[in-house]
Write an enzyme that holds these catalytic residues in place. Structure first.
Site, PDB file in Angstrom:
ATOM      1  N   TRP A  71     -24.395  53.461  71.706  1.00  0.00           N
ATOM      2  CA  TRP A  71     -24.017  52.271  70.950  1.00  0.00           C
ATOM      3  C   TRP A  71     -23.277  51.246  71.809  1.00  0.00           C
ATOM      4  CZ3 TRP A  71     -18.876  51.624  71.439  1.00  0.00           C
ATOM      5  CH2 TRP A  71     -18.101  52.762  71.666  1.00  0.00           C
ATOM      6  N   ASN A  72     -22.712  51.660  72.953  1.00  0.00           N
ATOM      7  CA  ASN A  72     -21.788  50.740  73.641  1.00  0.00           C
ATOM      8  C   ASN A  72     -22.490  49.629  74.430  1.00  0.00           C
ATOM      9  OD1 ASN A  72     -22.646  52.632  75.519  1.00  0.00           O
ATOM     10  ND2 ASN A  72     -20.702  52.694  76.614  1.00  0.00           N
ATOM     11  N   LYS A 120     -34.987  56.151  70.610  1.00  0.00           N
ATOM     12  CA  LYS A 120     -34.075  56.542  69.519  1.00  0.00           C
ATOM     13  C   LYS A 120     -32.722  55.894  69.825  1.00  0.00           C
ATOM     14  CE  LYS A 120     -31.519  58.804  66.506  1.00  0.00           C
ATOM     15  NZ  LYS A 120     -30.291  57.990  66.706  1.00  0.00           N
ATOM     16  N   PRO A 121     -32.419  54.760  69.155  1.00  0.00           N
ATOM     17  CA  PRO A 121     -31.128  54.115  69.420  1.00  0.00           C
ATOM     18  C   PRO A 121     -30.014  54.806  68.634  1.00  0.00           C
ATOM     19  CG  PRO A 121     -32.361  52.849  67.798  1.00  0.00           C
ATOM     20  CD  PRO A 121     -33.209  54.058  68.133  1.00  0.00           C
ATOM     21  N   GLY A 140     -25.121  59.026  77.107  1.00  0.00           N
ATOM     22  CA  GLY A 140     -24.182  59.392  76.046  1.00  0.00           C
ATOM     23  C   GLY A 140     -23.161  60.381  76.576  1.00  0.00           C
ATOM     24  N   SER A 141     -22.602  61.150  75.665  1.00  0.00           N
ATOM     25  CA  SER A 141     -21.500  62.037  76.063  1.00  0.00           C
ATOM     26  C   SER A 141     -21.992  63.238  76.856  1.00  0.00           C
ATOM     27  CB  SER A 141     -20.758  62.530  74.819  1.00  0.00           C
ATOM     28  OG  SER A 141     -21.585  63.427  74.110  1.00  0.00           O
ATOM     29  N   GLU A 162     -27.276  60.211  81.835  1.00  0.00           N
ATOM     30  CA  GLU A 162     -26.116  59.383  82.199  1.00  0.00           C
ATOM     31  C   GLU A 162     -25.009  59.762  81.241  1.00  0.00           C
ATOM     32  OE1 GLU A 162     -26.061  57.725  84.779  1.00  0.00           O
ATOM     33  OE2 GLU A 162     -28.192  57.590  85.207  1.00  0.00           O
ATOM     34  N   LEU A 163     -24.055  60.552  81.714  1.00  0.00           N
ATOM     35  CA  LEU A 163     -23.081  61.150  80.795  1.00  0.00           C
ATOM     36  C   LEU A 163     -21.687  60.543  80.977  1.00  0.00           C
ATOM     37  CD1 LEU A 163     -24.474  64.780  81.138  1.00  0.00           C
ATOM     38  CD2 LEU A 163     -25.191  62.973  79.580  1.00  0.00           C
ATOM     39  N   CYS A 205     -18.772  53.829  80.130  1.00  0.00           N
ATOM     40  CA  CYS A 205     -18.690  55.114  80.847  1.00  0.00           C
ATOM     41  C   CYS A 205     -18.086  54.934  82.221  1.00  0.00           C
ATOM     42  CB  CYS A 205     -20.083  55.720  81.015  1.00  0.00           C
ATOM     43  SG  CYS A 205     -20.912  55.908  79.475  1.00  0.00           S
ATOM     44  N   GLU A 250     -11.794  61.284  78.924  1.00  0.00           N
ATOM     45  CA  GLU A 250     -12.252  59.909  78.745  1.00  0.00           C
ATOM     46  C   GLU A 250     -11.493  59.258  77.582  1.00  0.00           C
ATOM     47  OE1 GLU A 250     -16.502  60.074  78.150  1.00  0.00           O
ATOM     48  OE2 GLU A 250     -16.787  58.237  79.276  1.00  0.00           O
TER      49      GLU A 250
END
Ligand code: SIN
Length: 476
Positions: free
Chosen positions: A148-149, A172-173, A225-226, A247-248, A281, A379
């Protein structure tokens, strides 16, 4: 805008499905809805992408570039509308949204060209009557799961190279900011991509995610995402050995040496820490300042932080928008409370801004922090800058690397020798040296350690959507 529909096989569908409300975090108002799709819709989208792959993968790179360039032009033409949608659905200041729309287009434009340079290799053979070649093949159907960011940039960073490589895609957003993706897919339709090449599924993350991971037609999953969700996807990918790009999370250190240009450091740290209200991130989470420059940096930095304007991102002069939801505000408040209870000093900010009406937290600086505090371990994803003093470069390296994350780090020094030796010791995939915003389409973005697998951006971002096929040719 088709904001209550999803896009599968060139059709806008899902009218009959239950709807998910998208809420503006600046004021709690519903700004749109998307259908709540699940396994069925995900599998339909995958089947459509699979059918389209048979022809799209056979087009030339030049033909694919033509579609991508049309999309690039449309993104730029619709920059303002995309920016408005982004700000309304996830709160970032409108100036940042405009910047994101422009930078998103660069991923499409750059990969339109880079796709023409998928060369393969001819390798010298050790046997006279053999020829050895490496051919490059698109990996297949790609599922892109986006956060979402950065609802637009993270999508084009995946779509650009995937489509240029000859892959087809199921998007898939995030449920928090799906409307930007809907708008982008409308532009893809206008650009004329053949049906099935690009598909969009909205709704239940777990159901759609499971369908993606279980469907053998999906060859590659690219996720931002996370780390927690990334690990789940990695586990789920094992059965079918799906290709992955991850990409975490990150927990970026910023190291400011005594010889830094203090004004440039303040500017760089502000950009790194407070962009998107600290919800990136790569944003600086741990600010280590050498003793000789610590006090002057802290004073100038705090003055600059106090000038940041908080408010609804649709206002032109706002620097800091809301956090995405109340649980993000609570997490930030908990981290600050933990640090203060363990001896940190509150320099400015340090409170939720309930009077603003949305989910706002004041831009905050705390000093005297140390590694025992949660904020220096986890984080934050919020506008809080924790500052720790250090004496020697060795100490800074040890502190910076003392994390399971390895996405981004920042170094501020005027010394080429010190900067070079320092960066050689930092275990992070991206380093901004006197630069708070290093991302760009033409360079690799991604993390070491638990911050991810693979890279997006640059030629590595294209490789991620290709398979090498070694062909050995006997000449007898
Ligand atoms: C991110 O936070 O994942 C992306 C930020 C960027 O591209 O600079």
């Amino acid at each position: 805008m088709k904001d209550d529909l999803m896009y599968i096989n060139g059709e806008w569908i899902g009218k009959e499905l239950e709807k998910l409300e998208v809420v503006n975090p600046a004021n709690g108002q519903v700004v749109g809805t998307v259908p709540i799709g699940g396994e069925d819709e995900a599998n339909q989208a995958i089947a459509s992408a699979h059918a389209a792959f048979q022809t799209w993968s056979q087009t030339t790179a030049y033909e694919r570039a033509m579609y991508l360039k049309r999309l690039n032009d449309l993104i730029l033409k619709n920059q303002e509308e995309l920016a408005q949608v982004m700000t309304l659905e996830m709160g970032k200041p409108i100036r940042e949204s405009r910047g994101e729309a422009a930078s998103s287009a660069t991923y499409i434009e750059w990969y339109a060209e880079e796709g023409k340079r998928i060369y393969g290799e001819t390798v010298p053979s050790h046997i006279a009557n053999k020829r050895m070649q490496v051919w490059k093949r698109p990996v297949g159907v790609v599922a892109a799961i986006t956060p979402w960011n950065f609802p637009l940039a993270m999508l084009t960073r995946k779509m650009g190279p995937a489509l240029a490589a000859g892959c087809t895609i199921v998007i898939k957003p995030s449920g928090e900011s799906p409307l930007t993706a809907v708008k982008l897919v409308e532009l893809c339709e206008e650009a004329g991509f053949p049906k099935g090449v690009i598909n969009l599924v909205t709704g239940s993350s777990s159901k759609i995610g499971n369908a993606i991971m279980e469907n053998e037609k999906v060859q590659k999953v690219t996720f931002t995402g996370s780390t927690e969700v990334g690990k789940l996807l990695i586990r789920q990918s094992a059965d079918q050995v799906k290709r992955l790009s991850m990409e975490l999370g990150g927990h970026a250190p910023i190291i400011i040496l005594d010889d830094a240009n203090v004004d440039a450091a303040v500017k760089g740290v502000l950009a790194s820490k407070f962009r998107n209200a600290g919800q990136t991130c790569v944003c600086g989470n741990r600010i280590y300042v050498q003793a000789g420059i610590h006090d002057v940096f802290l004073e100038k930095f705090t003055t600059a932080v106090d000038q940041l304007k908080v408010g609804d991102g649709t206002n032109e002069n706002v620097d800091i928008g809301p956090l995405i939801n109340q649980s993000s505000v609570d997490k930030v408040a908990d981290q600050v409370a933990d640090a203060l209870s363990k001896g940190a000093t509150l320099v400015t900010g340090g409170r939720e801004l309930t009077e603003e009406g949305g989910t706002f937290y004041a831009p905050t600086v705390i000093s005297g922090v140390d590694s025992s505090m949660v904020i220096m371990q986890e984080e934050t994803f919020g506008p809080v800058a924790p500052v720790q003093k250090f004496e020697t470069i060795e100490e800074a390296i040890r502190l910076a690397n003392d994390t399971k994350y390895g996405l981004a780090a920042y170094v501020f020094t005027e010394s080429v020798a010190k900067g070079t030796l320092l960066i050689e010791q930092l275990n992070f995939g991206i380093v901004g040296w006197n630069d708070g915003m290093p991302s760009a389409a033409q360079v690799p973005f991604g993390g070491m350690k638990e911050s991810g697998l693979g890279r997006e951006g640059g030629h590595e971002g294209l490789e991620a959507f290709l398979e090498s096929q070694y062909v050995s040719i006997g000449m007898d």
